[in-house]
Scaffold this active site. Structure first.
Site, PDB file in Angstrom:
ATOM      1  N   GLY A 188       0.822  -1.210   0.000  1.00  0.00           N
ATOM      2  CA  GLY A 188       0.000   0.000   0.000  1.00  0.00           C
ATOM      3  C   GLY A 188       0.855   1.258   0.000  1.00  0.00           C
ATOM      4  O   GLY A 188       0.589   2.202  -0.756  1.00  0.00           O
TER       5      GLY A 188
ATOM      6  N   GLN B  21      10.548   0.806   8.059  1.00  0.00           N
ATOM      7  CA  GLN B  21      11.312   0.357   9.232  1.00  0.00           C
ATOM      8  C   GLN B  21      12.335  -0.736   8.914  1.00  0.00           C
ATOM      9  O   GLN B  21      13.376  -0.822   9.556  1.00  0.00           O
ATOM     10  CB  GLN B  21      10.366  -0.138  10.323  1.00  0.00           C
TER      11      GLN B  21
ATOM     12  N   HIS C 115      -2.459 -12.840  -5.307  1.00  0.00           N
ATOM     13  CA  HIS C 115      -3.339 -12.648  -6.469  1.00  0.00           C
ATOM     14  C   HIS C 115      -3.396 -11.152  -6.764  1.00  0.00           C
ATOM     15  O   HIS C 115      -3.530 -10.354  -5.834  1.00  0.00           O
ATOM     16  CB  HIS C 115      -4.784 -13.037  -6.139  1.00  0.00           C
TER      17      HIS C 115
ATOM     18  N   ARG D  58       5.010 -12.712  -4.311  1.00  0.00           N
ATOM     19  CA  ARG D  58       4.844 -11.451  -3.589  1.00  0.00           C
ATOM     20  C   ARG D  58       6.144 -10.633  -3.563  1.00  0.00           C
ATOM     21  O   ARG D  58       6.127  -9.409  -3.690  1.00  0.00           O
ATOM     22  CB  ARG D  58       4.398 -11.792  -2.162  1.00  0.00           C
TER      23      ARG D  58
ATOM     24  N   LEU E  79       9.153   4.655  12.544  1.00  0.00           N
ATOM     25  CA  LEU E  79       8.457   5.782  13.181  1.00  0.00           C
ATOM     26  C   LEU E  79       8.099   5.403  14.610  1.00  0.00           C
ATOM     27  O   LEU E  79       7.499   4.350  14.836  1.00  0.00           O
ATOM     28  CB  LEU E  79       7.178   6.108  12.407  1.00  0.00           C
TER      29      LEU E  79
ATOM     30  N   TYR F 163      -1.713 -21.912  -6.359  1.00  0.00           N
ATOM     31  CA  TYR F 163      -1.529 -21.273  -7.667  1.00  0.00           C
ATOM     32  C   TYR F 163      -0.054 -21.124  -8.008  1.00  0.00           C
ATOM     33  O   TYR F 163       0.815 -21.237  -7.132  1.00  0.00           O
ATOM     34  CB  TYR F 163      -2.236 -19.909  -7.716  1.00  0.00           C
TER      35      TYR F 163
ATOM     36  N   ALA G 128      -4.190  -6.774   0.131  1.00  0.00           N
ATOM     37  CA  ALA G 128      -3.262  -5.829  -0.493  1.00  0.00           C
ATOM     38  C   ALA G 128      -3.984  -5.031  -1.564  1.00  0.00           C
ATOM     39  O   ALA G 128      -3.711  -3.844  -1.775  1.00  0.00           O
ATOM     40  CB  ALA G 128      -2.085  -6.584  -1.097  1.00  0.00           C
TER      41      ALA G 128
HETATM   42  P1  FAD Z   1       1.989  -4.140   4.891  1.00  0.00           P
HETATM   43  O1  FAD Z   1       2.174  -4.905   3.656  1.00  0.00           O
HETATM   44  O2  FAD Z   1       1.969  -4.865   6.196  1.00  0.00           O
HETATM   45  O3  FAD Z   1       3.136  -3.039   4.933  1.00  0.00           O
HETATM   46  C1  FAD Z   1       3.380  -2.245   6.062  1.00  0.00           C
HETATM   47  C2  FAD Z   1       4.823  -1.765   5.968  1.00  0.00           C
HETATM   48  O4  FAD Z   1       5.038  -0.784   6.977  1.00  0.00           O
HETATM   49  C3  FAD Z   1       5.836  -2.874   6.221  1.00  0.00           C
HETATM   50  O5  FAD Z   1       6.820  -2.847   5.210  1.00  0.00           O
HETATM   51  C4  FAD Z   1       6.401  -2.552   7.597  1.00  0.00           C
HETATM   52  O6  FAD Z   1       7.734  -2.977   7.755  1.00  0.00           O
HETATM   53  C5  FAD Z   1       6.268  -1.038   7.626  1.00  0.00           C
HETATM   54  N1  FAD Z   1       6.145  -0.477   8.981  1.00  0.00           N
HETATM   55  C6  FAD Z   1       5.388  -0.944  10.013  1.00  0.00           C
HETATM   56  N2  FAD Z   1       5.507  -0.149  11.086  1.00  0.00           N
HETATM   57  C7  FAD Z   1       6.364   0.851  10.729  1.00  0.00           C
HETATM   58  C8  FAD Z   1       6.885   1.991  11.436  1.00  0.00           C
HETATM   59  N3  FAD Z   1       6.539   2.251  12.700  1.00  0.00           N
HETATM   60  N4  FAD Z   1       7.733   2.823  10.780  1.00  0.00           N
HETATM   61  C9  FAD Z   1       8.081   2.571   9.470  1.00  0.00           C
HETATM   62  N5  FAD Z   1       7.623   1.490   8.765  1.00  0.00           N
HETATM   63  C10 FAD Z   1       6.769   0.660   9.400  1.00  0.00           C
HETATM   64  N6  FAD Z   1      -3.691  -9.671  -0.176  1.00  0.00           N
HETATM   65  C11 FAD Z   1      -4.020  -9.703  -1.500  1.00  0.00           C
HETATM   66  O7  FAD Z   1      -4.444  -8.673  -2.060  1.00  0.00           O
HETATM   67  N7  FAD Z   1      -3.909 -10.868  -2.219  1.00  0.00           N
HETATM   68  C12 FAD Z   1      -3.450 -12.029  -1.656  1.00  0.00           C
HETATM   69  O8  FAD Z   1      -3.356 -13.054  -2.347  1.00  0.00           O
HETATM   70  C13 FAD Z   1      -3.099 -12.024  -0.253  1.00  0.00           C
HETATM   71  N8  FAD Z   1      -2.660 -13.151   0.388  1.00  0.00           N
HETATM   72  C14 FAD Z   1      -2.337 -13.093   1.726  1.00  0.00           C
HETATM   73  C15 FAD Z   1      -1.931 -14.255   2.409  1.00  0.00           C
HETATM   74  C16 FAD Z   1      -1.618 -14.216   3.777  1.00  0.00           C
HETATM   75  C17 FAD Z   1      -1.228 -15.479   4.490  1.00  0.00           C
HETATM   76  C18 FAD Z   1      -1.676 -12.983   4.474  1.00  0.00           C
HETATM   77  C19 FAD Z   1      -1.321 -12.907   5.961  1.00  0.00           C
HETATM   78  C20 FAD Z   1      -2.093 -11.824   3.820  1.00  0.00           C
HETATM   79  C21 FAD Z   1      -2.437 -11.872   2.446  1.00  0.00           C
HETATM   80  N9  FAD Z   1      -2.891 -10.736   1.769  1.00  0.00           N
HETATM   81  C22 FAD Z   1      -3.230 -10.779   0.457  1.00  0.00           C
HETATM   82  C23 FAD Z   1      -3.077  -9.483   2.522  1.00  0.00           C
HETATM   83  C24 FAD Z   1      -1.934  -8.550   2.329  1.00  0.00           C
HETATM   84  O9  FAD Z   1      -0.720  -9.168   2.610  1.00  0.00           O
HETATM   85  C25 FAD Z   1      -2.071  -7.305   3.211  1.00  0.00           C
HETATM   86  O10 FAD Z   1      -3.403  -6.883   3.240  1.00  0.00           O
HETATM   87  C26 FAD Z   1      -1.192  -6.212   2.629  1.00  0.00           C
HETATM   88  O11 FAD Z   1       0.155  -6.572   2.734  1.00  0.00           O
HETATM   89  C27 FAD Z   1      -1.427  -4.873   3.321  1.00  0.00           C
HETATM   90  O12 FAD Z   1      -0.566  -3.920   2.765  1.00  0.00           O
HETATM   91  P2  FAD Z   1      -0.119  -2.675   3.606  1.00  0.00           P
HETATM   92  O13 FAD Z   1       0.806  -1.903   2.742  1.00  0.00           O
HETATM   93  O14 FAD Z   1      -1.300  -1.985   4.177  1.00  0.00           O
HETATM   94  O15 FAD Z   1       0.659  -3.271   4.872  1.00  0.00           O
END
Ligand code: FAD
Length: 382
Positions: A15, A35, A47, A108, A130, A215, A307
């Site tokens: 994201g 981080q 996916h 991924r 942060l 997959y 994601a």
């Molecule tokens: P994240 O990907 O968690 O990224 C957060 C980032 O912030 C990380 O890099 C972290 O290190 C960083 N961070 C955290 N705290 C701090 C801080 N204090 N300071 C600086 N940096 C920080 N989604 C799909 O769309 N398709 C799929 O097929 C899918 N399969 C999945 C399978 C599993 C088993 C799991 C657990 C999840 C799956 N997801 C899938 C969901 C998806 O992984 C998450 O919803 C997605 O990664 C969320 O993205 P994000 O950027 O919000 O958070």
């Protein structure tokens, strides 16, 4: 504030990377703080539905992803024991024609690396955790774990399920352990050649209380991947994942179809992850701070859309800043929340219920969505 405010994105996950890329493309002076000291290619697939691929088109990496990913013609749901088909959801050409982009599955780590490569590397800062924000002045003041202090006009919390930004807005509250875990393993397709079985490009094997989604994660179909959903009452490991084993997998999927048994037999290493959720948050933004993705709506991954929702959020947030003018950032943030809350909450609920594509259904409400084109709803309370 100048015409384009300075923006800090906290977290370079999927994201945060999408937000950073789209903001930089739109001319916002944007810095991304992550981080982790670096990213590794963890053993996991993902996916990317047409709804996400339309955002990837804007970022400029759709073609690379199309070349990198596997293109299943169908999502199959099958009875885990008998193998009987429960649904056949057309993807492939059907998705391109009807939803406006391809449906692919990828590694991924490959996806993440490609997304991060689209960021301005001079403004991507690793090893920056942060720890605090002060949003009481004309600028947000951010403090990082290494003692450094930075400022920005606006701050986006894309910092995942344990978001520090969310905590700042709403107070400390641990996410809810859903009572389910996911096992994840990548298998060499070479090993599967020993079996006289059909290993389909995208198939979910189901029984009453568990499933295994399988997959390919590369276009050359050399890497096959499974991710499960299995009930486990408690998670007391205190880490984001632990090692699992072939034995544990055999036990969890006892009685399942020979194809599933073959996958377990071919498993070299497998990890186990707790699945965490939150109830829909009452607040997505305040003053100069705004949340996206798992920071505000973490969900069970059973729709494969977590994601996707984070990436759609990023696209809608940038669209709203452009629409309203970033000097009216509070209005833009509320327009963003208005246009994302219902969809993200619905996807959270369906993911929780784990009913998605179990039987034949029309997935157009998810796949046909385009965050750049969907008519904007206006907030009612502004
Ligand atoms: P994240 O990907 O968690 O990224 C957060 C980032 O912030 C990380 O890099 C972290 O290190 C960083 N961070 C955290 N705290 C701090 C801080 N204090 N300071 C600086 N940096 C920080 N989604 C799909 O769309 N398709 C799929 O097929 C899918 N399969 C999945 C399978 C599993 C088993 C799991 C657990 C999840 C799956 N997801 C899938 C969901 C998806 O992984 C998450 O919803 C997605 O990664 C969320 O993205 P994000 O950027 O919000 O958070």
């Amino acid at each position: 504030m100048n015409n384009k405010p300075t923006i800090a994105v906290i977290g370079a996950g999927l994201g945060g990377a999408a937000a950073g890329a789209l903001l930089q493309q739109a001319g916002y002076p944007t810095k991304v703080y992550e981080q982790a000291p670096a990213f590794a290619r963890l053993g996991a697939g993902i996916h990317l539905g047409p709804n996400v691929m339309k955002v990837m088109r804007r970022i400029g990496i759709e073609e690379k992803l199309n070349a990198m990913g596997s293109h299943p013609d169908y999502w199959f749901s099958r009875n885990g024991m008998t193998g009987e088909y429960q649904s056949r959801i057309p993807l492939g050409e059907f998705a391109r024609e009807n939803y406006g982009a391809a449906y692919i599955t990828v590694h991924r780590g490959d996806l993440h690396e490609l997304m991060v490569s689209t960021l301005d590397q001079d403004n991507l800062h690793f090893d920056k955790r942060l720890v605090d924000v002060d949003d009481s002045g004309d600028k947000v003041v951010m403090t990082f774990a290494d003692g450094s202090i930075e400022e920005a006009d606006l701050v986006i919390g894309a910092d995942g399920v344990n978001s520090r930004l969310r905590e700042k807005l709403l107070g400390p509250e641990a996410p809810i352990y859903s009572g389910w875990v996911a096992h994840r393993a990548i298998i060499s397709a070479e090993k599967l050649k020993a079996y006289d079985l059909d290993f389909e490009a995208c198939v979910k094997w189901w029984s009453e209380d568990r499933h295994m989604m399988v997959y390919f994660v590369t276009g050359d179909e050399k890497e096959y991947y499974y991710v499960t959903g299995v009930p486990e009452p408690d998670w007391n490991h205190g880490t984001s994942f632990v090692d699992s084993s072939r034995e544990e997998m055999r036990k969890a999927f006892e009685g399942y179809h020979p194809t599933v048994q073959a996958l377990i037999d071919c498993t070299e290493s497998v990890t186990k992850w707790p699945l965490l959720e939150r109830n829909p948050l009452p607040l997505w933004h305040e003053n100069r701070l705004v949340l996206l993705g798992d920071a505000c709506h973490p969900m069970k991954p059973h729709m494969a859309q977590g994601a996707a929702m984070a990436i759609e959020d990023a696209a809608m947030l940038v669209r709203c800043l452009e629409e309203v003018g970033a000097e009216n950032y509070q209005q833009a943030f509320e327009l963003y929340r208005t246009n994302r809350f219902e969809r993200a909450s619905r996807v959270q609920q369906v993911s929780h219920d784990n009913t998605w594509l179990r039987e034949d259904e029309d997935p157009a409400w998810v796949f046909a969505y385009d965050p750049f084109e969907v008519p904007l709803k206006q907030p009612t309370s502004q």
